[in-house]
Write an enzyme that holds these catalytic residues in place. Structure first.
Site, short mmCIF file in Angstrom:
data_model
loop_
_atom_site.label_atom_id
_atom_site.label_comp_id
_atom_site.label_asym_id
_atom_site.label_seq_id
_atom_site.Cartn_x
_atom_site.Cartn_y
_atom_site.Cartn_z
NE ARG A 173 -3.80 -2.22 0.26
CZ ARG A 173 -4.28 -3.11 -0.66
NH1 ARG A 173 -3.66 -2.79 -1.85
NH2 ARG A 173 -4.96 -4.33 -0.31
CE LYS B 271 -8.52 -2.84 -1.71
NZ LYS B 271 -8.14 -3.14 -3.00
#
Length: 110
Positions: free
Chosen positions: A29, A64
């Site tokens: 991420r 996320k």
């Protein structure tokens, strides 16, 4: 990202090495939400990196699967000899790490 991971070999005919764990997901991420040509890391990495590394706070991003996280950009690192080196002079070293993270591209959405 910092933390524990599990690593192993997957497959019976074509062997692939893979890694699993929260640290792997967070690292993926960081790479996905990062800036081109920059190394983006979490606050935990900054805290464990020590005084030889110089980071700049990028801000808080919504990551996320994790929510809001404070992230930083690596600006420079000190060579073991004591010479101060800017990030672009260290690309050969950091590119090995980036290649390892790029191997996780297929793992990002797992």
């Amino acid at each position: 990202a910092t933390g524990q991971v599990v690593a192993g070999v997957v497959g019976t005919k074509r062997f692939l090495f893979d890694m699993w764990g929260d640290a792997v997901n967070v690292a993926a991420r960081m790479e996905q939400s990062g800036l081109a040509g920059q190394i983006q890391v979490t606050k935990e990495v900054v805290e464990s990196a020590g005084p030889d590394f110089n980071f700049e706070r990028r801000g808080t991003l919504t990551i996320k699967g994790k929510g809001p996280m404070e992230v930083f950009i690596l600006k420079s690192a000190q060579e073991p000899s004591g010479r101060h080196s800017e990030l672009d002079r260290r690309k050969s070293n950091s590119s090995r790490a980036l290649r390892a993270f790029s191997m996780l591209d297929n793992y990002h959405d797992s």
